[in-house]
Design a protein around this motif. Sequence first.
Motif, PDB file in Angstrom:
ATOM      1  N   LYS A   1      12.244  41.164  23.105  1.00  0.00           N
ATOM      2  CA  LYS A   1      12.959  41.806  21.995  1.00  0.00           C
ATOM      3  C   LYS A   1      12.967  43.319  22.180  1.00  0.00           C
ATOM      4  CE  LYS A   1      12.142  38.188  18.577  1.00  0.00           C
ATOM      5  NZ  LYS A   1      11.473  37.818  17.305  1.00  0.00           N
ATOM      6  N   ALA A   2      11.844  43.856  22.651  1.00  0.00           N
ATOM      7  CA  ALA A   2      11.789  45.296  22.925  1.00  0.00           C
ATOM      8  C   ALA A   2      12.844  45.668  23.956  1.00  0.00           C
ATOM      9  CB  ALA A   2      10.396  45.672  23.430  1.00  0.00           C
ATOM     10  N   PHE A   3      12.970  44.852  25.000  1.00  0.00           N
ATOM     11  CA  PHE A   3      13.965  45.113  26.037  1.00  0.00           C
ATOM     12  C   PHE A   3      15.368  45.192  25.443  1.00  0.00           C
ATOM     13  CE2 PHE A   3      17.263  43.445  28.796  1.00  0.00           C
ATOM     14  CZ  PHE A   3      17.160  44.272  29.903  1.00  0.00           C
ATOM     15  N   ARG A   4      15.693  44.284  24.534  1.00  0.00           N
ATOM     16  CA  ARG A   4      17.044  44.284  23.961  1.00  0.00           C
ATOM     17  C   ARG A   4      17.346  45.577  23.224  1.00  0.00           C
ATOM     18  NH1 ARG A   4      15.897  38.660  23.125  1.00  0.00           N
ATOM     19  NH2 ARG A   4      15.353  38.949  20.931  1.00  0.00           N
ATOM     20  N   TRP A   5      16.340  46.130  22.527  1.00  0.00           N
ATOM     21  CA  TRP A   5      16.572  47.394  21.818  1.00  0.00           C
ATOM     22  C   TRP A   5      16.644  48.572  22.784  1.00  0.00           C
ATOM     23  CZ3 TRP A   5      18.634  47.505  17.284  1.00  0.00           C
ATOM     24  CH2 TRP A   5      18.418  46.446  16.386  1.00  0.00           C
TER      25      TRP A   5
ATOM     26  N   LEU B   1       7.925  49.636  18.902  1.00  0.00           N
ATOM     27  CA  LEU B   1       7.116  48.879  17.946  1.00  0.00           C
ATOM     28  C   LEU B   1       6.990  47.424  18.365  1.00  0.00           C
ATOM     29  CD1 LEU B   1       8.509  50.298  14.571  1.00  0.00           C
ATOM     30  CD2 LEU B   1       6.389  50.941  15.729  1.00  0.00           C
ATOM     31  N   LEU B   2       8.105  46.831  18.798  1.00  0.00           N
ATOM     32  CA  LEU B   2       8.088  45.418  19.166  1.00  0.00           C
ATOM     33  C   LEU B   2       7.305  45.179  20.450  1.00  0.00           C
ATOM     34  CD1 LEU B   2      11.765  44.621  18.231  1.00  0.00           C
ATOM     35  CD2 LEU B   2       9.746  43.572  17.196  1.00  0.00           C
ATOM     36  N   GLU B   3       7.337  46.131  21.368  1.00  0.00           N
ATOM     37  CA  GLU B   3       6.580  45.960  22.601  1.00  0.00           C
ATOM     38  C   GLU B   3       5.081  46.114  22.345  1.00  0.00           C
ATOM     39  OE1 GLU B   3       6.992  47.110  27.298  1.00  0.00           O
ATOM     40  OE2 GLU B   3       7.780  48.501  25.830  1.00  0.00           O
ATOM     41  N   ARG B   4       4.711  47.004  21.438  1.00  0.00           N
ATOM     42  CA  ARG B   4       3.297  47.230  21.135  1.00  0.00           C
ATOM     43  C   ARG B   4       2.721  46.173  20.201  1.00  0.00           C
ATOM     44  NH1 ARG B   4       0.700  52.091  21.361  1.00  0.00           N
ATOM     45  NH2 ARG B   4       0.021  51.866  19.200  1.00  0.00           N
ATOM     46  N   GLY B   5       3.543  45.633  19.305  1.00  0.00           N
ATOM     47  CA  GLY B   5       3.053  44.671  18.328  1.00  0.00           C
ATOM     48  C   GLY B   5       2.262  45.318  17.206  1.00  0.00           C
TER      49      GLY B   5
ATOM     50  N   GLU C   1      -5.940  53.662  19.179  1.00  0.00           N
ATOM     51  CA  GLU C   1      -7.248  53.255  18.669  1.00  0.00           C
ATOM     52  C   GLU C   1      -7.182  51.816  18.141  1.00  0.00           C
ATOM     53  OE1 GLU C   1     -10.026  55.081  18.811  1.00  0.00           O
ATOM     54  OE2 GLU C   1      -8.865  56.597  19.898  1.00  0.00           O
ATOM     55  N   PRO C   2      -8.313  51.118  18.088  1.00  0.00           N
ATOM     56  CA  PRO C   2      -8.316  49.764  17.518  1.00  0.00           C
ATOM     57  C   PRO C   2      -7.801  49.784  16.081  1.00  0.00           C
ATOM     58  CG  PRO C   2     -10.376  50.202  18.661  1.00  0.00           C
ATOM     59  CD  PRO C   2      -9.632  51.510  18.602  1.00  0.00           C
ATOM     60  N   GLN C   3      -7.055  48.749  15.716  1.00  0.00           N
ATOM     61  CA  GLN C   3      -6.507  48.700  14.374  1.00  0.00           C
ATOM     62  C   GLN C   3      -7.574  48.334  13.352  1.00  0.00           C
ATOM     63  OE1 GLN C   3      -3.085  46.038  15.355  1.00  0.00           O
ATOM     64  NE2 GLN C   3      -1.937  47.526  14.151  1.00  0.00           N
ATOM     65  N   LYS C   4      -7.335  48.777  12.138  1.00  0.00           N
ATOM     66  CA  LYS C   4      -8.230  48.416  11.035  1.00  0.00           C
ATOM     67  C   LYS C   4      -7.962  46.963  10.633  1.00  0.00           C
ATOM     68  CE  LYS C   4      -8.045  53.164   9.340  1.00  0.00           C
ATOM     69  NZ  LYS C   4      -7.618  54.061   8.234  1.00  0.00           N
ATOM     70  N   PRO C   5      -8.947  46.290  10.079  1.00  0.00           N
ATOM     71  CA  PRO C   5      -8.762  44.869   9.706  1.00  0.00           C
ATOM     72  C   PRO C   5      -7.568  44.644   8.786  1.00  0.00           C
ATOM     73  CG  PRO C   5     -11.068  45.476   9.603  1.00  0.00           C
ATOM     74  CD  PRO C   5     -10.320  46.757   9.828  1.00  0.00           C
ATOM     75  N   GLN C   6      -7.291  45.599   7.897  1.00  0.00           N
ATOM     76  CA  GLN C   6      -6.207  45.403   6.940  1.00  0.00           C
ATOM     77  C   GLN C   6      -4.832  45.734   7.492  1.00  0.00           C
ATOM     78  OE1 GLN C   6      -8.531  47.714   6.832  1.00  0.00           O
ATOM     79  NE2 GLN C   6      -7.808  49.692   6.025  1.00  0.00           N
TER      80      GLN C   6
ATOM     81  N   VAL D   1      -1.371  45.590   9.584  1.00  0.00           N
ATOM     82  CA  VAL D   1      -0.476  44.506   9.980  1.00  0.00           C
ATOM     83  C   VAL D   1      -0.443  44.385  11.493  1.00  0.00           C
ATOM     84  CG1 VAL D   1       1.941  43.768  10.026  1.00  0.00           C
ATOM     85  CG2 VAL D   1       0.948  44.671   7.922  1.00  0.00           C
ATOM     86  N   ARG D   2      -0.604  43.168  11.971  1.00  0.00           N
ATOM     87  CA  ARG D   2      -0.464  42.892  13.395  1.00  0.00           C
ATOM     88  C   ARG D   2       0.648  41.857  13.566  1.00  0.00           C
ATOM     89  NH1 ARG D   2      -5.867  43.519  12.396  1.00  0.00           N
ATOM     90  NH2 ARG D   2      -7.106  44.720  13.890  1.00  0.00           N
ATOM     91  N   PHE D   3       1.369  41.956  14.650  1.00  0.00           N
ATOM     92  CA  PHE D   3       2.325  40.908  14.970  1.00  0.00           C
ATOM     93  C   PHE D   3       2.376  40.759  16.478  1.00  0.00           C
ATOM     94  CE2 PHE D   3       4.549  44.870  14.055  1.00  0.00           C
ATOM     95  CZ  PHE D   3       5.323  45.082  15.190  1.00  0.00           C
ATOM     96  N   LYS D   4       2.826  39.608  16.902  1.00  0.00           N
ATOM     97  CA  LYS D   4       2.815  39.310  18.328  1.00  0.00           C
ATOM     98  C   LYS D   4       3.786  40.224  19.065  1.00  0.00           C
ATOM     99  CE  LYS D   4       3.363  35.526  21.638  1.00  0.00           C
ATOM    100  NZ  LYS D   4       3.719  34.090  21.793  1.00  0.00           N
ATOM    101  N   PRO D   5       3.303  40.961  20.067  1.00  0.00           N
ATOM    102  CA  PRO D   5       4.223  41.801  20.841  1.00  0.00           C
ATOM    103  C   PRO D   5       5.328  40.949  21.464  1.00  0.00           C
ATOM    104  CG  PRO D   5       1.940  42.338  21.358  1.00  0.00           C
ATOM    105  CD  PRO D   5       1.910  41.080  20.542  1.00  0.00           C
ATOM    106  N   SER D   6       6.511  41.526  21.555  1.00  0.00           N
ATOM    107  CA  SER D   6       7.653  40.804  22.114  1.00  0.00           C
ATOM    108  C   SER D   6       8.371  41.692  23.126  1.00  0.00           C
ATOM    109  CB  SER D   6       8.617  40.372  21.007  1.00  0.00           C
ATOM    110  OG  SER D   6       9.739  39.702  21.551  1.00  0.00           O
ATOM    111  N   PRO D   7       7.949  41.658  24.392  1.00  0.00           N
ATOM    112  CA  PRO D   7       8.612  42.478  25.407  1.00  0.00           C
ATOM    113  C   PRO D   7      10.104  42.192  25.517  1.00  0.00           C
ATOM    114  CG  PRO D   7       6.523  41.650  26.248  1.00  0.00           C
ATOM    115  CD  PRO D   7       6.777  40.947  24.956  1.00  0.00           C
TER     116      PRO D   7
END
Length: 301
Positions: free
Chosen positions: A120-124, A94-98, A105-110, A112-118
């Motif tokens: 943080k993903a690595f740590r998990w 989840l953290l790597e994908r953001g 598929e492209p996300q819907k406008p509504q 939730v998006r968040f900045k991907p964090s490679p």
Amino acid sequence: MPRPTPRLLLYALPLFTLFTLLGCATAPASRPPSDTERDALSAAADGQFDSALRVARMYQAWNDPRALDWYARAAATQPRTHRSTSAEEQLGTLLERGRLDSSDEPQKPQDVRFKPSPRKAFRWYHSAAYHGSPYAMDDLARWYERQGDMAGALRWRLRSAVYMRELYKLEALRGATRASTEAARLAADRPSTNAAIARIQRRAARGDAEAQVDLGSLHEAGIGMPEDKTEALRWYQRAGEQGNVYGQYFAGLALGRGGKGLQKDEAAAAAWFAKAHAQQFYMAEESYWRKAIAPPFFIFE
């Protein structure tokens, strides 16, 4: 790289603090809780994995970033099992994908998006791998490949192949290494100087436990040097004596499986597995390691 800080403290932290630590999602819109949400949160007060996972999946289905916190809670539950490592892997994904969904598929406008964090993903992924997840070994290999770090990718490809008894899948790498070694010998009229392997050898000789596991894996696979299970075991044991969990686990596998000049010794293997299991490496629990050392069999249809 040192092992990440254990996630046990995460469970005891308040929800807001956990949310801040995980960090990268926007807060959900304020809304009154539904009966489903109240019931799930009430049940999760028992601190059990299934209860925390139920809340995590509920919030993920609702595209609510509080899912990240609840996956972290699920990952922190004891005792450590393949299920808690699966929660760690899910957090890494989840953290790597953001994004909280699994679609490409492209996300819907509504949504939730968040900045991907490679990072943080690595740590998990790293935490899951050092708790015994074979899937996380592949996650890390791919992560390093995406970062363009082939040495890191090699480490985890080797470890996955040793565990899975799939060293034959490294044949292309073995051939490329031999070709590189021969080219260096012809060009400089000196012994093998494959750069990546030479670095591993130097670090292992200096006492780097991770490099010692890498060198043991190279000996076991016969990459860059003759295949030698006894020499592989020696390097695994040197790493394991320093407390490296992969050195301990692979020493157990080598002794439990034996073969090609290495005498099988189940009692000695069990002692190494016990050391790894004491570090919450779930695959070193007896029911798992007995399956891992059992002779392989093949069915041809």
